[in-house]
Structures are given as structure tokens and as C-alpha cells.
Design a protein around this motif. Structure first.
Motif, PDB file in Angstrom:
ATOM      1  N   GLY A 179       0.799  -1.222   0.000  1.00 25.76           N
ATOM      2  CA  GLY A 179       0.000   0.000   0.000  1.00 25.76           C
ATOM      3  C   GLY A 179       0.831   1.270   0.000  1.00 25.76           C
ATOM      4  N   ALA A 180       2.132   1.163  -0.213  1.00 26.50           N
ATOM      5  CA  ALA A 180       3.012   2.337  -0.128  1.00 26.50           C
ATOM      6  C   ALA A 180       2.816   3.239  -1.340  1.00 26.50           C
ATOM      7  CB  ALA A 180       4.462   1.910  -0.029  1.00 26.50           C
ATOM      8  N   THR A 181       2.812   4.543  -1.094  1.00 24.17           N
ATOM      9  CA  THR A 181       2.755   5.524  -2.172  1.00 24.17           C
ATOM     10  C   THR A 181       4.152   5.733  -2.759  1.00 24.17           C
ATOM     11  OG1 THR A 181       3.129   7.372  -0.658  1.00 24.17           O
ATOM     12  CG2 THR A 181       0.842   6.672  -1.028  1.00 24.17           C
ATOM     13  N   PHE A 182       4.222   6.584  -3.794  1.00 28.72           N
ATOM     14  CA  PHE A 182       5.518   6.869  -4.400  1.00 28.72           C
ATOM     15  C   PHE A 182       6.482   7.502  -3.391  1.00 28.72           C
ATOM     16  CE2 PHE A 182       8.399   9.766  -6.611  1.00 28.72           C
ATOM     17  CZ  PHE A 182       9.013   8.885  -7.492  1.00 28.72           C
ATOM     18  N   SER A 183       5.943   8.430  -2.584  1.00 30.44           N
ATOM     19  CA  SER A 183       6.785   9.063  -1.568  1.00 30.44           C
ATOM     20  C   SER A 183       7.245   8.056  -0.527  1.00 30.44           C
ATOM     21  CB  SER A 183       6.032  10.215  -0.895  1.00 30.44           C
ATOM     22  OG  SER A 183       5.657  11.191  -1.845  1.00 30.44           O
ATOM     23  N   ASP A 184       6.320   7.160  -0.141  1.00 27.11           N
ATOM     24  CA  ASP A 184       6.690   6.128   0.830  1.00 27.11           C
ATOM     25  C   ASP A 184       7.771   5.214   0.270  1.00 27.11           C
ATOM     26  OD1 ASP A 184       4.822   7.148   2.573  1.00 27.11           O
ATOM     27  OD2 ASP A 184       3.243   5.770   1.936  1.00 27.11           O
ATOM     28  N   MET A 185       7.632   4.837  -0.993  1.00 31.32           N
ATOM     29  CA  MET A 185       8.632   3.976  -1.625  1.00 31.32           C
ATOM     30  C   MET A 185       9.992   4.661  -1.656  1.00 31.32           C
ATOM     31  SD  MET A 185       7.556   0.975  -2.533  1.00 31.32           S
ATOM     32  CE  MET A 185       8.782   0.589  -3.775  1.00 31.32           C
ATOM     33  N   THR A 186       9.988   5.952  -1.997  1.00 27.11           N
ATOM     34  CA  THR A 186      11.252   6.689  -2.021  1.00 27.11           C
ATOM     35  C   THR A 186      11.911   6.707  -0.646  1.00 27.11           C
ATOM     36  OG1 THR A 186      10.397   8.106  -3.780  1.00 27.11           O
ATOM     37  CG2 THR A 186      12.299   8.915  -2.564  1.00 27.11           C
ATOM     38  N   ARG A 187      11.100   6.942   0.375  1.00 30.65           N
ATOM     39  CA  ARG A 187      11.649   6.979   1.733  1.00 30.65           C
ATOM     40  C   ARG A 187      12.140   5.603   2.179  1.00 30.65           C
ATOM     41  NH1 ARG A 187       9.102   5.603   6.081  1.00 30.65           N
ATOM     42  NH2 ARG A 187       7.079   5.744   5.050  1.00 30.65           N
ATOM     43  N   LEU A 188      11.369   4.544   1.884  1.00 25.28           N
ATOM     44  CA  LEU A 188      11.761   3.199   2.296  1.00 25.28           C
ATOM     45  C   LEU A 188      13.038   2.753   1.593  1.00 25.28           C
ATOM     46  CD1 LEU A 188       8.236   1.506   2.310  1.00 25.28           C
ATOM     47  CD2 LEU A 188       9.642   2.061   4.307  1.00 25.28           C
ATOM     48  N   LEU A 189      13.148   3.050   0.304  1.00 21.14           N
ATOM     49  CA  LEU A 189      14.356   2.680  -0.428  1.00 21.14           C
ATOM     50  C   LEU A 189      15.566   3.459   0.066  1.00 21.14           C
ATOM     51  CD1 LEU A 189      12.839   2.407  -4.011  1.00 21.14           C
ATOM     52  CD2 LEU A 189      13.797   0.537  -2.660  1.00 21.14           C
ATOM     53  N   ALA A 190      15.349   4.737   0.389  1.00 21.17           N
ATOM     54  CA  ALA A 190      16.455   5.534   0.932  1.00 21.17           C
ATOM     55  C   ALA A 190      16.910   4.974   2.282  1.00 21.17           C
ATOM     56  CB  ALA A 190      16.032   6.989   1.073  1.00 21.17           C
TER      57      ALA A 190
ATOM     58  N   GLU B 250      14.072  13.290 -16.517  1.00 20.95           N
ATOM     59  CA  GLU B 250      15.357  13.819 -16.083  1.00 20.95           C
ATOM     60  C   GLU B 250      15.259  14.397 -14.677  1.00 20.95           C
ATOM     61  OE1 GLU B 250      16.615  16.663 -18.934  1.00 20.95           O
ATOM     62  OE2 GLU B 250      16.996  15.184 -20.520  1.00 20.95           O
ATOM     63  N   LEU B 251      14.152  15.076 -14.394  1.00 27.63           N
ATOM     64  CA  LEU B 251      13.963  15.649 -13.064  1.00 27.63           C
ATOM     65  C   LEU B 251      13.890  14.560 -11.998  1.00 27.63           C
ATOM     66  CD1 LEU B 251      13.521  18.130 -11.316  1.00 27.63           C
ATOM     67  CD2 LEU B 251      11.086  17.994 -11.823  1.00 27.63           C
ATOM     68  N   ARG B 252      13.185  13.464 -12.302  1.00 24.43           N
ATOM     69  CA  ARG B 252      13.128  12.357 -11.338  1.00 24.43           C
ATOM     70  C   ARG B 252      14.499  11.759 -11.103  1.00 24.43           C
ATOM     71  NH1 ARG B 252       8.262  11.202 -14.169  1.00 24.43           N
ATOM     72  NH2 ARG B 252       9.371   9.715 -15.489  1.00 24.43           N
ATOM     73  N   GLN B 253      15.271  11.645 -12.183  1.00 24.76           N
ATOM     74  CA  GLN B 253      16.623  11.098 -12.028  1.00 24.76           C
ATOM     75  C   GLN B 253      17.498  12.023 -11.183  1.00 24.76           C
ATOM     76  OE1 GLN B 253      18.503  10.159 -15.734  1.00 24.76           O
ATOM     77  NE2 GLN B 253      20.273   9.198 -14.785  1.00 24.76           N
ATOM     78  N   LEU B 254      17.351  13.331 -11.392  1.00 32.94           N
ATOM     79  CA  LEU B 254      18.113  14.286 -10.588  1.00 32.94           C
ATOM     80  C   LEU B 254      17.693  14.218  -9.120  1.00 32.94           C
ATOM     81  CD1 LEU B 254      18.177  17.373 -12.973  1.00 32.94           C
ATOM     82  CD2 LEU B 254      20.094  15.880 -12.390  1.00 32.94           C
ATOM     83  N   ARG B 255      16.389  14.058  -8.890  1.00 30.09           N
ATOM     84  CA  ARG B 255      15.928  13.937  -7.506  1.00 30.09           C
ATOM     85  C   ARG B 255      16.488  12.683  -6.845  1.00 30.09           C
ATOM     86  NH1 ARG B 255       9.601  15.616  -8.601  1.00 30.09           N
ATOM     87  NH2 ARG B 255       9.908  17.884  -8.558  1.00 30.09           N
ATOM     88  N   ARG B 256      16.512  11.583  -7.600  1.00 28.96           N
ATOM     89  CA  ARG B 256      17.079  10.358  -7.046  1.00 28.96           C
ATOM     90  C   ARG B 256      18.571  10.529  -6.753  1.00 28.96           C
ATOM     91  NH1 ARG B 256      13.418   7.818 -10.836  1.00 28.96           N
ATOM     92  NH2 ARG B 256      15.061   7.859 -12.425  1.00 28.96           N
ATOM     93  N   ALA B 257      19.269  11.199  -7.675  1.00 29.99           N
ATOM     94  CA  ALA B 257      20.695  11.444  -7.433  1.00 29.99           C
ATOM     95  C   ALA B 257      20.886  12.332  -6.209  1.00 29.99           C
ATOM     96  CB  ALA B 257      21.324  12.089  -8.668  1.00 29.99           C
ATOM     97  N   ASN B 258      20.016  13.339  -6.062  1.00 33.42           N
ATOM     98  CA  ASN B 258      20.109  14.207  -4.891  1.00 33.42           C
ATOM     99  C   ASN B 258      19.850  13.422  -3.607  1.00 33.42           C
ATOM    100  OD1 ASN B 258      20.207  16.975  -3.684  1.00 33.42           O
ATOM    101  ND2 ASN B 258      18.108  16.479  -3.133  1.00 33.42           N
ATOM    102  N   THR B 259      18.884  12.497  -3.653  1.00 29.69           N
ATOM    103  CA  THR B 259      18.627  11.644  -2.489  1.00 29.69           C
ATOM    104  C   THR B 259      19.842  10.793  -2.158  1.00 29.69           C
ATOM    105  OG1 THR B 259      16.269  11.550  -3.060  1.00 29.69           O
ATOM    106  CG2 THR B 259      17.113   9.864  -1.560  1.00 29.69           C
ATOM    107  N   GLU B 260      20.483  10.286  -3.202  1.00 27.45           N
ATOM    108  CA  GLU B 260      21.699   9.483  -2.979  1.00 27.45           C
ATOM    109  C   GLU B 260      22.775  10.303  -2.283  1.00 27.45           C
ATOM    110  OE1 GLU B 260      25.148   7.164  -5.577  1.00 27.45           O
ATOM    111  OE2 GLU B 260      23.439   8.095  -6.577  1.00 27.45           O
TER     112      GLU B 260
END
Length: 292
Positions: A56-67, A179-189
Motif C-alpha cells: 500500500g506504499a505511495t511513491f513518496s513512501d517507496m522513495t523513503r523506504l528505499l532511501a 530527467e527531473l526524477r533522475q536528478l531527484r534520485r541522485a540528490n537523495t543518494e
């Protein structure tokens, strides 16, 4: 000429300003695939596992869990992904150099030059008669035809001017969003890496403070032991001064008592029967030391 209606005014207000142009980078579909970072490789390997554990995780939840999963991963596992990312970068550099020598790359460069020198499409405008718009459009085309062509753009800087709300424009938006999503993922990394490094720094500071405290305590203990040792040497040199040994310097002092005791021990062990009187004297001195 009739006044524009409310719908026309609203369209002018919300539409793209007249004369302003949108640009689009030309994408080379034949170019080598861009490399991914270590964090992105980690996400690709763990995304389905995290999604299965959290249906039931949302996109934001998935991003946080993966981080969080990346943060909790062992350093050895992270290093494997970093090495894989470095291999991809090296692969991309080799393939790009090889691709730039191909006919496909030369054809793409010619396409960029051709489109950059001739394709000019303005944004949508407001009201006015159809014949007037057609006349203005013809004049603009004649003006563009007489104007000298602009310099040919490079692969990375080539742009096309496109009208809004067309399929090309929507494709352009989707690419920019990717590209923006990829940049956000890189920023999270990078944020995760910074957090990990900051945690290591804090741990190192605590370890240094703890070692400094222990070192100071050890210095105090060493000082007390050294003082006790000096006192013991002075006492032994005083008590054994009346028991001279052959080969030992006289008079016996705290600085020479260590050599004296070593020779005394060796003499008693080598010839105990011949030195019974000496053994009795040593026992008497030690006995009196124990009772003080």
C-alpha cells in the motif's frame, strides 16, 4: 473588427505569450545508454522487494523506504554497487568514443545542423482575423528566409523551437520530467551519503574523545606507578647496600639497583649450596620489607 470575447481574453491570459518560443533538445536515440549511479542500481535491485513488503506504499513512501534501505545497507554491499556504477561509466566512455566515429553520429550531426538552421515555430497567439494571421505568418517566413542561418548547434546544445500542446511538446515534457526524477534520485543518494559520512564523523569524534580520556587516565596511572617504583628502588638500594656482590658498582644507588638485583638472582640460582649464607641474608631483608 469585433471585440474579443471573454473566452478569447482568457485564452490570451493563460496561453503562451505571443512571439515567445519554446525550445527542445534533440535526443540522439542511437547514442550509448547513459550510466547509472550506485544508488540507482541499488534501487533497481530492491524496488520490487520493498514494494512486495509494502503493497500500500505511495511513491513518496517507496522513495523513503528505499532511501532507508540504502542507509542501512552494509558498506561492503554499497561498495559493490559503486564499483558497478564505475564500470558503467567506463563502458559509456568507451562506447561514446566509438559511436562518435560512426555514420549514425555523423547523420545525426547533419540533422541537428539542418533543423537548427531552418525550423522556427512560434508559440500560439491571441485573436485577430485569419487573413491577418496568415499575412503576418507569410511575412515572418520571408524574413526568416532572408536572414542568415544561425551557427550549427552541437549534439548537447541543439534545440528545436516547437509549438505548445503538441505531441512533440508533450514528449519533451515527459523527457524533462524523467530527467527531473533522475536528478531527484541522485540528490537523495548524495543526501544519504552525506548523512552516512556525518554519522561516521560523529562516531570518530566520540572515539577520539574517549581515547583522549583513557590516555589521560593511563598517564595518571603510569605516573603513580613510576613514583612507586622509584620509592621501591630507593628502599632496596638502602637495605642491600650492606650486601656487596662481586662485579657490582659501589656504592649501591637507585640507578644501579636493577643491575645489582639481576646479578644477585643469577648468583643464587647458579650456586645455591655455596651461597646459603647469602640466601639467608636476602630472606631476612625481604622479610623485614614485607612487615613494613
Amino acid at each position: 473588427m469585433s471585440e474579443p470575447g471573454p473566452s478569447d481574453k482568457q485564452g490570451r491570459k493563460k496561453g503562451w505569450p505571443r512571439g515567445k518560443k519554446r525550445t527542445l533538445k534533440i535526443k540522439d536515440v542511437n547514442a550509448p545508454k547513459l550510466p547509472m549511479s550506485g544508488y540507482m542500481l541499488f534501487l533497481n535491485d530492491h524496488r520490487e522487494q520493498v514494494r512486495a513488503a509494502n503493497p500500500g506504499a505511495t511513491f513518496s513512501d517507496m522513495t523513503r523506504l528505499l532511501a532507508n534501505a540504502w542507509q542501512a545497507a552494509p558498506q561492503e554491499e554499497k561498495q559493490q554497487y559503486m564499483e558497478a556504477a564505475q564500470q558503467q561509466k567506463e563502458r559509456y566512455s568507451r562506447e561514446l568514443i566509438k559511436y562518435q566515429q560512426t555514420d549514425a553520429y555523423r547523420a545525426f550531426s547533419e540533422q541537428v545542423k539542418a533543423k537548427g538552421g531552418s525550423v522556427v515555430v512560434s508559440g500560439s497567439g491571441g485573436g485577430g482575423g485569419g487573413s491577418s494571421r496568415a499575412a503576418r505568418h507569410d511575412k515572418e517566413n520571408e524574413k526568416e528566409a532572408r536572414a542568415p542561418p544561425p551557427p550549427a548547434p552541437d549534439q548537447d546544445t541543439a534545440v528545436l523551437e516547437i509549438p505548445i500542446f503538441t505531441e512533440t511538446f508533450l514528449t519533451h515534457n515527459r523527457e524533462r520530467e524523467a530527467e527531473l526524477r533522475q536528478l531527484r534520485r541522485a540528490n537523495t543518494e548524495f543526501e544519504e551519503q552525506n548523512a552516512t559520512l556525518q554519522k561516521h564523523i560523529d562516531n570518530m569524534k566520540e572515539a577520539v574523545e574517549r581515547l583522549e580520556s583513557e590516555t589521560e587516565q593511563q598517564r595518571g596511572q603510569n605516573s603513580a606507578l613510576q613514583q612507586h617504583l622509584d620509592q621501591l628502588r630507593a628502599l632496596l638500594s638502602e637495605r642491600f647496600a650492606a650486601v656487596p656482590l662481586p662485579g657490582c658498582p659501589e656504592p649501591l644507588t637507585p640507578d644501579t639497583v636493577d643491575v645489582y638485583l639481576a646479578k644477585l638472582h643469577a648468583l643464587i640460582l647458579e650456586r645455591p649450596q655455596e651461597n646459603q649464607a647469602l640466601v639467608a641474608t636476602v630472606r631476612d631483608i625481604v622479610h623485614r620489607l614485607e612487615h613494613q
